[in-house]
Each structure stands twice: as C-alpha cells, then as structure tokens.
Scaffold this active site. Structure first.
Site, short mmCIF file in Angstrom:
data_model
loop_
_atom_site.label_atom_id
_atom_site.label_comp_id
_atom_site.label_asym_id
_atom_site.label_seq_id
_atom_site.Cartn_x
_atom_site.Cartn_y
_atom_site.Cartn_z
CB THR A 165 2.03 2.68 18.56
OG1 THR A 165 0.84 2.72 17.77
CG2 THR A 165 2.26 4.03 19.21
CD GLU A 177 -2.95 1.12 14.51
OE1 GLU A 177 -4.09 1.38 14.10
OE2 GLU A 177 -2.68 1.00 15.72
CD GLU A 187 -9.42 -3.17 19.84
OE1 GLU A 187 -10.33 -3.85 20.31
OE2 GLU A 187 -8.27 -3.13 20.31
CE LYS A 204 -1.28 5.04 17.15
NZ LYS A 204 -2.34 4.30 16.57
CG ASN A 219 -3.78 6.96 19.89
OD1 ASN A 219 -4.64 7.25 19.06
ND2 ASN A 219 -3.30 5.74 20.02
CB CYS A 258 -4.48 2.34 21.56
SG CYS A 258 -4.67 0.99 20.39
CE LYS A 265 0.42 -0.54 23.29
NZ LYS A 265 1.27 -0.06 22.22
NE ARG A 267 -5.94 -6.13 23.79
CZ ARG A 267 -5.33 -6.00 22.60
NH1 ARG A 267 -4.02 -6.07 22.51
NH2 ARG A 267 -6.04 -5.78 21.52
C1 UGA Z 1 -7.65 4.42 19.41
C2 UGA Z 1 -7.71 5.56 18.37
O1 UGA Z 1 -9.04 6.08 18.30
C3 UGA Z 1 -7.28 5.06 16.99
O2 UGA Z 1 -7.24 6.15 16.07
C4 UGA Z 1 -5.88 4.46 17.11
O3 UGA Z 1 -5.42 3.97 15.86
C5 UGA Z 1 -5.92 3.32 18.11
O4 UGA Z 1 -6.34 3.84 19.38
C6 UGA Z 1 -4.54 2.74 18.21
O5 UGA Z 1 -3.62 3.44 18.64
O6 UGA Z 1 -4.34 1.60 17.73
P1 UGA Z 1 -9.28 2.39 20.12
O7 UGA Z 1 -8.30 2.05 21.18
O8 UGA Z 1 -9.85 1.29 19.29
O9 UGA Z 1 -8.63 3.43 19.05
O10 UGA Z 1 -10.48 3.07 20.85
P2 UGA Z 1 -11.25 4.49 20.79
O11 UGA Z 1 -12.49 4.35 20.01
O12 UGA Z 1 -10.35 5.58 20.44
O13 UGA Z 1 -11.66 4.62 22.33
C7 UGA Z 1 -10.66 4.75 23.34
C8 UGA Z 1 -11.30 4.87 24.71
O14 UGA Z 1 -11.96 6.12 24.87
C9 UGA Z 1 -12.38 3.81 24.98
O15 UGA Z 1 -12.22 3.36 26.30
C10 UGA Z 1 -13.68 4.57 24.79
O16 UGA Z 1 -14.76 4.04 25.49
C11 UGA Z 1 -13.29 5.94 25.29
N1 UGA Z 1 -14.13 7.01 24.75
C12 UGA Z 1 -13.97 7.45 23.48
C13 UGA Z 1 -15.06 7.63 25.58
O17 UGA Z 1 -15.22 7.28 26.77
N2 UGA Z 1 -15.78 8.69 25.09
C14 UGA Z 1 -15.63 9.15 23.83
O18 UGA Z 1 -16.32 10.14 23.45
C15 UGA Z 1 -14.70 8.50 23.00
#
Ligand code: UGA
Length: 431
Positions: free
Chosen positions: A121, A148, A152, A201, A205, A257, A260, A325
């Site tokens: 990103t 991407e 995770e 992207k 996010n 992600c 940041k 992180r």
């Molecule tokens: C996120 C995006 O979902 C991906 O599509 C993207 O590719 C990625 O960042 C990236 O830029 O690499 P990720 O960081 O793995 O993925 O985590 P998410 O599942 O999106 O969750 C992000 C945060 O939101 C977490 O702290 C999670 O606990 C929180 N969250 C998410 C909630 O508190 N409630 C929700 O309903 C959904």
C-alpha cells in the site's frame, strides 16, 4: 508466467504461495537471513490459516524457489511483485525508502518487457513517480499498481475468492498483462490508471474504518439512550444498500493496515491541498473508543484501578491472528496496567512481554474482580462460565468489549455482565 515476489512478509508470502497454486513459477526473495532460513525449512515466520500448506505445496512442486538476492530472483522474469514494508513515517506519511532502494537495485538487471508491480500500500502517485524514476535510470519497462485486499486470518480465502483484482498502469495493455496472472480467479478485473488503483486501496480501507467507527459511535449512543446496539446494527445491516459487514462494535480498529492507512490518507489529502475532515474525525473518535473502554472498566471496579486484579482475554488485534501490531486489546491491557491494575492476559495465539500472560483463560480470570474480553476469539465463547465464576472474586464483572459472550449465560453463572452498547447497564455510560 515467470514471476518474482520481492519480500516474504505477510503480503509477499500469500502472493507467492497463491500464484504458485495457480500454476505459476514463482521466485520468492527475502532479504532477512533469519526469515529465509525459516522458509528454507519449509516453515513460516507468521501464522495464517491455510498458508503453510499452500506454501509447502508450492515448494514441493518446485513452483516456489527461495532467493536471498533480489536481483537474482528478478532476472528474466515477466513480472516482479514488490511486497515490501511501507512503514508510517513523519506525520503518518508512508515511508517509501525501502521500495525505492529495491527498485533502484533491480532496474539495471531487468529486461525491457518486465513489469514492476507494486503490491504494498503506497501513497497515491507513487507508481507514477517510480515510473519516472526508472525512466531516468534508463529502463524502458513499466511500473504498475496491483493493491492487495487480504485480511489477516482470512488471507488465503481472500486471495482465491477475491471480489476484484485492481491493476493500474499507464498503458492498459501492461495492466492487462499483470491481470493475466489472475485469470483463473473468479474476480472482477478492474483496469485503471496507477493513481486510481492506489486510491482504490486507501478508499476501501478508510471506508471500512469509517464504517466501523460509525458502528462504535452508535454503540456509545445506545448506552446513553438505553438501546441494544446488537439489535440495532443487525437491523440496519439488513438493508441491502448497507449490508452486514464491519458493523460489529468493539474497542476500535487496529492491525498493521487501518491505523497506518487512515493516517496516510489524512496526510496525503493534506499534502494535496484537501482537508479530509471526515477522516481526521475518524482517527480522533477511534482513539477515544479505547479510552472510553478503559474509563468504563475503571468505573466497573469502583473508580480506582490501583492494585486491582484484572483478567484480559485476548491481546491479538482481532481473532484468527497472532498479530499484536496496533492491537486495541493490547493497548487496553497496557492502559489498565498504566492505571495501576494488576493485569493477567491470555491469548490463544498472540504473545506479548508487556503483560503477564496466563496459560489458559481461567488462569487469566483467577482471583480477578474484572474480566475484559478484548479479542473476539471463538474459543472464549465456549469457556465454561461456571468455572470462570468460580475462579473470579465474588461480585466480579465481565466487561465484554467485543459483545462476544451471551449476557444471560454470564449472568446465570453468577457474574455481572457489561457489553458495548447493550442498553442502559448498571454503570453509567462514559460521555
Ligand atoms: C484490512 C482489510 O480488511 C483488508 O481488506 C486489507 O487488505 C488489509 O486491511 C490491508 O490493507 O492489508 P486486516 O487489517 O487484516 O485487513 O483486518 P480487518 O479484518 O479489516 O480488521 C481491522 C480492524 O477492525 C480490527 O481491529 C478488527 O477487530 C476491527 N473490526 C472489524 C471491528 O472491530 N469490527 C468489525 O465489524 C470489523
């Protein structure tokens, strides 16, 4: 196609293993000697469901080869995917020094038809800037953007069931050549210019972070007006135009992600002369969410956390990963400890040296008067609540900061229950 993937971090490992599974020949390069050693033993330096099997399969079929030299890995390939770290630098702006160094290193050894593809990103405009940089260095090839969208804990599925593959390049023909590697995936292919690909992207996010922050705000309001946010947001999400995802309130967003990318989007907007007031507010409101939770936890033990035993279930930033992180769970644990609480934490996967870690959830709760559920691990929903009640002090309270547990079951076990946005509870809401 012959492909190089530079960087065996989270993104690079999924990209390399996924492309090998699609039948491509992939050379995976990694600069860290420790990491490459782990990979050579067919092990992974990270935990991601399904990834290890896929990586091993690629290695054993000879479709993944490992390289410690970026130039050797890239020579003679059609596409070079750059999956390199872009840490947040000054003022939240992404630091591109690693990407630039690697591009400078690779370019003299690349053929004229190779395409350099940015997977990391990067701020909007980076691919175009790098395109100009490589031209100056005398290389005629193209720099494309292919962001991407892996999350995770679900990355393997996200790779194979991608809803969209976005490729941006100055020449649509180059973008189509990059998209060609994904042709067997069910994804919709979006061909665009490099800056639009990069903005897609960030916009994705930042939208999700905004939506989640909105859900948290509705939860906070629900505490004031005596509504149940679980019912409210379930019904809101039933509207086809809204949908059910990213509406689960909790301690705010974390991980490598969202924090940041939201900060980078604010910074790049500012630099471009646009004040993205909405996102600035999202950052501030999200930050406040954790403070509110810590405040409320303090009230739950009568206003003073000093010397109070608190159990913490979860330190990972979300369930399904060992990643801490920017973890809201860990930040909450640290803040409680900072206010004098004696915190004992548990997590099925994640580890930290910042808090005392217990071997199991019951041990984390033992002797505590407050238990905070901070990561939504499914394992916690099946812990024997009678055991928890037995282990905790009389009159103990469970503060479920993820609305994971069944409030009635907790109460029936003889514990007090407080969730996030679950109506007027026995502690006044934090303003
Ligand atoms: C996120 C995006 O979902 C991906 O599509 C993207 O590719 C990625 O960042 C990236 O830029 O690499 P990720 O960081 O793995 O993925 O985590 P998410 O599942 O999106 O969750 C992000 C945060 O939101 C977490 O702290 C999670 O606990 C929180 N969250 C998410 C909630 O508190 N409630 C929700 O309903 C959904």
């Amino acid at each position: 196609m012959d492909i190089a993937v530079i960087g065996a971090g989270y993104v690079g490992l999924v990209q390399a293993s996924g492309l090998a599974d699609l039948g491509h020949q992939v050379r995976l390069a990694e600069a860290s000697p420790d990491r490459i050693e782990i990979l050579r033993r067919a092990e992974l330096p990270i935990f991601e469901p399904g990834l290890h099997e896929m990586f091993e399969r690629g290695l054993s079929r000879g479709l993944i080869t490992l390289h410690s030299d970026n130039v050797e890995a890239s020579a003679g390939t059609d596409l070079v995917f750059l999956a390199l770290p872009t840490p947040a630098g000054d003022g939240g702006k992404a630091d591109l020094r690693i990407v630039e160094q690697v591009v400078d290193e690779l370019v003299p050894g690349l053929g004229p038809d190779t395409i350099l593809v940015l997977k990391s990103t990067v701020p909007v405009g980076t691919a175009l800037r790098l395109q100009a940089r490589v031209r100056e260095a005398g290389w005629p090839g193209a720099v494309a953007s292919n962001p991407e969208f892996l999350s995770e804990g679900n990355a393997v599925d996200d790779f194979f069931r991608a809803e969209r593959v976005v490729v941006g390049a100055v020449s649509p023909a180059d973008a189509r050549r990059v998209a060609e590697v994904y042709r067997t995936l069910p994804a919709r292919i979006v061909i665009t210019d490099p800056s639009s690909a990069e903005l897609i992207k960030y916009a994705s996010n930042c939208y999700l972070a905004t939506r989640l922050t909105f859900a948290n705000s509705i939860a906070n309001l629900a505490e004031h007006v005596g509504a149940d946010v679980v019912d409210v947001l379930e019904a809101v999400g039933l509207d086809r135009r809204i949908g059910p995802h990213f509406l689960k309130p909790g301690p705010g967003y974390g991980g490598s992600c969202f924090p940041k990318d939201v900060a980078a989007m604010v910074a790049l907007s500012e630099e471009a002369g646009y004040d993205f007031a909405l996102l600035r507010t999202v950052v501030a409101v999200d930050e406040l969410q954790r403070t509110r939770i810590v405040e409320r936890a303090q009230r739950l033990v009568g206003g003073d956390l000093r010397g109070r035993r608190v159990g913490l279930w979860g330190v990972a930033f979300k369930a399904g990963t060992d990643d801490i992180r920017e973890s809201p769970a860990l930040k909450i644990g640290q803040a409680l400890a900072g206010r004098g609480a004696v915190v004992v934490a548990h997590d099925p996967r994640a580890r930290t040296t910042d808090l005392t870690m217990a071997a199991d959830p019951i041990a984390a709760a033992a002797g505590a008067e407050l238990l905070v559920v901070a990561t939504e691990w499914a394992d916690y929903a099946t812990v024997d609540l009678a055991e928890v009640a037995k282990a905790m002090l009389d009159g103990a309270v469970v503060y479920d900061a993820r609305n994971l547990l069944d409030p009635e079951a907790v109460r029936q076990a003889g514990l007090r229950y407080v969730g996030v946005g679950r109506g007027r509870e026995d502690v006044p809401p934090v303003t």
